[in-house]
Design a protein around this motif. Structure first.
Motif, PDB file in Angstrom:
ATOM      1  N   ALA A   1      13.872   7.334   4.214  1.00  0.00           N
ATOM      2  CA  ALA A   1      13.899   5.918   4.340  1.00  0.00           C
ATOM      3  C   ALA A   1      13.617   4.676   4.687  1.00  0.00           C
ATOM      4  CB  ALA A   1      15.587   5.655   3.640  1.00  0.00           C
ATOM      5  N   VAL A   2      12.210   4.270   4.640  1.00  0.00           N
ATOM      6  CA  VAL A   2      12.206   3.046   5.348  1.00  0.00           C
ATOM      7  C   VAL A   2      11.879   2.071   5.160  1.00  0.00           C
ATOM      8  CG1 VAL A   2       9.555   3.310   3.378  1.00  0.00           C
ATOM      9  CG2 VAL A   2       9.668   2.373   5.360  1.00  0.00           C
ATOM     10  N   GLY A   3      12.306   0.731   5.835  1.00  0.00           N
ATOM     11  CA  GLY A   3      12.760  -0.609   5.193  1.00  0.00           C
ATOM     12  C   GLY A   3      11.182  -1.250   5.137  1.00  0.00           C
ATOM     13  N   TYR A   4      11.561  -2.590   4.748  1.00  0.00           N
ATOM     14  CA  TYR A   4      10.358  -3.296   4.078  1.00  0.00           C
ATOM     15  C   TYR A   4       9.940  -3.521   4.924  1.00  0.00           C
ATOM     16  CZ  TYR A   4       7.293  -5.976   1.439  1.00  0.00           C
ATOM     17  OH  TYR A   4       6.720  -6.483   0.448  1.00  0.00           O
ATOM     18  N   ARG A   5      10.548  -4.573   5.717  1.00  0.00           N
ATOM     19  CA  ARG A   5       9.791  -5.691   7.500  1.00  0.00           C
ATOM     20  C   ARG A   5      10.185  -5.339   8.454  1.00  0.00           C
ATOM     21  NH1 ARG A   5      13.467 -10.682   7.884  1.00  0.00           N
ATOM     22  NH2 ARG A   5      15.052  -8.662   7.928  1.00  0.00           N
ATOM     23  N   HIS A   6      11.200  -4.846   8.874  1.00  0.00           N
ATOM     24  CA  HIS A   6      11.307  -3.772   9.850  1.00  0.00           C
ATOM     25  C   HIS A   6      12.536  -2.666  10.428  1.00  0.00           C
ATOM     26  CE1 HIS A   6      12.968  -4.597  13.887  1.00  0.00           C
ATOM     27  NE2 HIS A   6      12.162  -4.941  14.620  1.00  0.00           N
ATOM     28  N   PRO A   7      12.082  -2.203  10.977  1.00  0.00           N
ATOM     29  CA  PRO A   7      13.114  -0.591  11.078  1.00  0.00           C
ATOM     30  C   PRO A   7      14.404  -1.054  11.134  1.00  0.00           C
ATOM     31  CG  PRO A   7      11.471  -0.168  12.651  1.00  0.00           C
ATOM     32  CD  PRO A   7      11.257  -1.578  11.840  1.00  0.00           C
TER      33      PRO A   7
ATOM     34  N   PRO B   1       9.630   5.747  -1.110  1.00  0.00           N
ATOM     35  CA  PRO B   1       7.789   5.999  -1.813  1.00  0.00           C
ATOM     36  C   PRO B   1       7.595   6.774  -1.746  1.00  0.00           C
ATOM     37  CG  PRO B   1       8.166   4.319   0.925  1.00  0.00           C
ATOM     38  CD  PRO B   1       9.307   5.771   0.343  1.00  0.00           C
ATOM     39  N   LEU B   2       7.632   6.713  -3.879  1.00  0.00           N
ATOM     40  CA  LEU B   2       6.890   7.411  -4.438  1.00  0.00           C
ATOM     41  C   LEU B   2       4.792   7.605  -4.358  1.00  0.00           C
ATOM     42  CD1 LEU B   2       6.529   9.469  -6.897  1.00  0.00           C
ATOM     43  CD2 LEU B   2       5.720   6.642  -7.995  1.00  0.00           C
TER      44      LEU B   2
ATOM     45  N   VAL C   1       0.937   3.902  -2.791  1.00  0.00           N
ATOM     46  CA  VAL C   1       2.524   4.481  -1.824  1.00  0.00           C
ATOM     47  C   VAL C   1       3.846   3.236  -2.469  1.00  0.00           C
ATOM     48  CG1 VAL C   1       1.920   2.749   0.027  1.00  0.00           C
ATOM     49  CG2 VAL C   1       4.178   4.919  -0.468  1.00  0.00           C
ATOM     50  N   GLY C   2       5.250   3.141  -2.139  1.00  0.00           N
ATOM     51  CA  GLY C   2       5.585   2.235  -2.641  1.00  0.00           C
ATOM     52  C   GLY C   2       7.330   2.720  -3.482  1.00  0.00           C
ATOM     53  N   PRO C   3       8.027   2.056  -4.157  1.00  0.00           N
ATOM     54  CA  PRO C   3       9.269   2.225  -4.791  1.00  0.00           C
ATOM     55  C   PRO C   3       9.061   1.702  -6.473  1.00  0.00           C
ATOM     56  CG  PRO C   3       9.046  -0.257  -3.803  1.00  0.00           C
ATOM     57  CD  PRO C   3       8.046   1.140  -3.012  1.00  0.00           C
ATOM     58  N   ILE C   4       9.542   2.651  -7.073  1.00  0.00           N
ATOM     59  CA  ILE C   4       9.414   1.885  -8.452  1.00  0.00           C
ATOM     60  C   ILE C   4      10.133   0.812  -9.109  1.00  0.00           C
ATOM     61  CG2 ILE C   4       7.900   3.319  -9.547  1.00  0.00           C
ATOM     62  CD1 ILE C   4      10.703   5.107 -10.600  1.00  0.00           C
TER      63      ILE C   4
END
Length: 538
Positions: A474-480, A502-503, A436-439
């Motif tokens: 969409a998802v935030g990395y650290r906090h919503p 995320p992929l 899970v995660g972006p590229i």
């Protein structure tokens, strides 16, 4: 005789209590995360005598300790710079307000900051001038930065590796082992001391140690960010949308596939072996190791010694909370640590400066409950992923690999895919890689495939894709709030959002490469590393 029986009974009870205490202490000790340093040195001669190897190991220990000290001090240096910049803003704002007072503040009435202004501006509801607001924030900013500095120093305290493994990377590493660090101590000829940096690039494509430890992944600011994301209630929603999905898929694979292998008698009854590369502060590895219904051995890995040491300190902190009973809430609350994760955010797109000083506490309740429920079988290896896991000894060592926000750290994504395939066991049912995660390919990346191109690489490499999707949410990395507030009743933190889609995929390894490989994997990867250096002009 009666007294003798009483003494015997008492001594027996004392012995039983001591034995129970020893058992409990042994269980706790076994939970402490073993920390291994895997160091690959270009051109290292493996046949060196033991005395030279011992000297190298001492050098690795001392170099790492100095690195921890520099990073801790680096946060204080950054805090001082931030306060100086704020004072510069205050001075500029005051002078601007003074110079332009007749043009901005007409119908002079009472005095504000020594200058006359309108009667309206002197009322209790009057808007404050910028210099006034900035001055109000200065003391608060200094306090928050000092508290963060103390937390960083506690997380990056002295460390001793449980084991150090030194291997040879024959001159093909991404960067030189030796970098120059500014030092007050001078050599015989007045030259600066040369510090050996045995760890990764810190996410910096080209730079010295100082840039890695102030701008890159090895910085104290990244430690604060990862604490907020991984170990606080504020980061729960982000974790749930990423690591939560990954853990659910891993449990599903374990339930549907691995248990059938157990019933067939083809696996170790102790459970599955799971690797978590790019483990950071260790929350994903911890959650997998404490998951109900999942029995296994988890190995976390990260190239950053800073993250590894902070992760070990964090996990020890979670373990220490186990003796705080639910009924002793005051004692439990006093053991929580407060940080201010937003205080050094860039001063752009802010809606309300007061939100910058929001605090969070760690560890979160879910982590404490999980540690109380299960003593996880978890270890941590710090070392370059490619150098550490491409060796022949690592072949087929894992039943599952879990990657979160990791694949886009590859300089050459083919190397990562080949190593994943190398690490996973071969079996009729297949072993699994869940991601899970972006590229968002890092600056050091030389190959930057699209999602579709990456999918083709995996299928061409013999992986069967059970699931493949890009999240529509969409998802935030650290906090919503990084992705825009998730609560309509709460004010937005920023006028610009930063988020990821995320992929997510579940890939099962069905086959190996050639039975008789013409070139061993570690040698083929050495050659790819060499090609990468040529591409960088090195």
């Amino acid at each position: 005789k009666w007294q003798s029986n009483v003494h015997t009974l008492v001594n027996s009870q004392v012995a039983n209590l001591a034995e129970a205490k020893d058992v409990a202490e042994n269980e706790i000790d076994s939970w402490k995360v073993p920390l291994t340093a895997a160091v690959a040195i270009p051109g290292y001669d493996m046949s060196k005598p033991p005395t030279e190897k011992e000297q190298l190991i001492r050098s690795i220990h001392s170099s790492t300790q100095r690195k921890l000290s520099r990073v801790s001090q680096g946060y204080r240096t950054e805090a001082e710079k931030t306060l100086l910049l704020l004072q510069m803003e205050i001075d500029l704002a005051k002078k601007s307000e003074h110079a332009l007072r007749h043009h901005l503040f007409k119908n002079n009435g009472e005095k504000i900051n020594g200058h006359r202004t309108t009667p309206k501006e002197t009322s209790s509801t009057a808007p404050s001038l910028l210099s006034t607001n900035l001055e109000k924030n200065r003391a608060l900013l200094a306090d928050c930065l000092e508290k963060n500095s103390v937390v960083v120093e506690e997380l990056l305290q002295s460390i001793v590796f449980d084991d150090i493994i030194v291997t040879s990377a024959p001159g093909l590493a991404k960067e030189e082992v030796t970098d120059t660090v500014t030092s007050e101590k001078k050599g015989i000829n007045g030259d600066e001391d040369v510090e050996k940096d045995y760890w990764g690039s810190g996410g910096v494509a080209d730079g010295d140690i100082n840039s890695k430890e102030s701008e890159g992944y090895d910085s104290a600011l990244q430690v604060i960010t990862h604490v907020a994301r991984d170990w606080t209630d504020g980061g729960h929603q982000c974790r749930q949308m990423t690591n939560g999905w990954l853990l659910k898929e891993l449990l599903s694979w374990h339930e549907n596939t691995f248990k059938r292998k157990i019933n067939g008698g083809g696996v170790d009854q102790d459970g599955i072996s799971i690797l978590v590369p790019g483990a950071g502060l260790g929350r994903l590895a911890f959650d997998i190791a404490t998951a109900t219904g999942l029995k296994g051995v988890v190995e976390a890995n990260d190239s950053s010694a800073i993250m590894a040491v902070a992760a070990r300190s964090m996990l020890a902190n979670v373990l220490a909370m186990n003796d705080k009973s639910d009924n002793d809430s005051d004692k439990k609350t006093s053991s929580l640590t407060t940080i201010y994760p937003f205080v050094l955010d860039p001063k752009t797109n802010e809606v309300d400066s007061r939100l910058r000083f929001d605090s969070v506490v760690f560890p979160d309740d879910l982590a404490i409950e999980a540690a109380r429920r299960t003593l996880p079988n978890l270890s941590y290896t710090v070392g370059d992923f490619i150098a550490t896991y491409s060796s022949p000894a690592k072949r087929g060592k894992f039943d599952a690999i879990a990657t979160s926000f990791f694949v886009d750290t590859a300089a050459n994504v083919y190397e990562y895919v080949a190593i994943m395939k190398h690490l996973l066991r071969s079996s009729p049912e297949g072993s699994v890689w869940i991601n899970v995660g972006p590229i968002q390919w890092h600056p050091c990346a030389l190959l930057r495939p699209t999602v579709d191109e990456f999918r083709d690489i995996l299928t061409a490499s013999g992986f069967e894709l059970l699931k493949w999707e890009v999240s529509t949410e969409a998802v935030g990395y650290r906090h919503p709030d990084d992705a825009g507030t998730m609560d309509p009743s709460s004010p937005p933190r920023k006028t610009r959002c930063e988020s990821y889609r995320p992929l997510r995929f579940v890939a099962v390894k069905k086959c190996d490469g050639y039975e008789d490989e013409p070139l061993p994997l570690h040698m083929a990867i050495d050659y790819c590393e060499y090609l990468g250096r040529l591409a960088w002009g090195k």
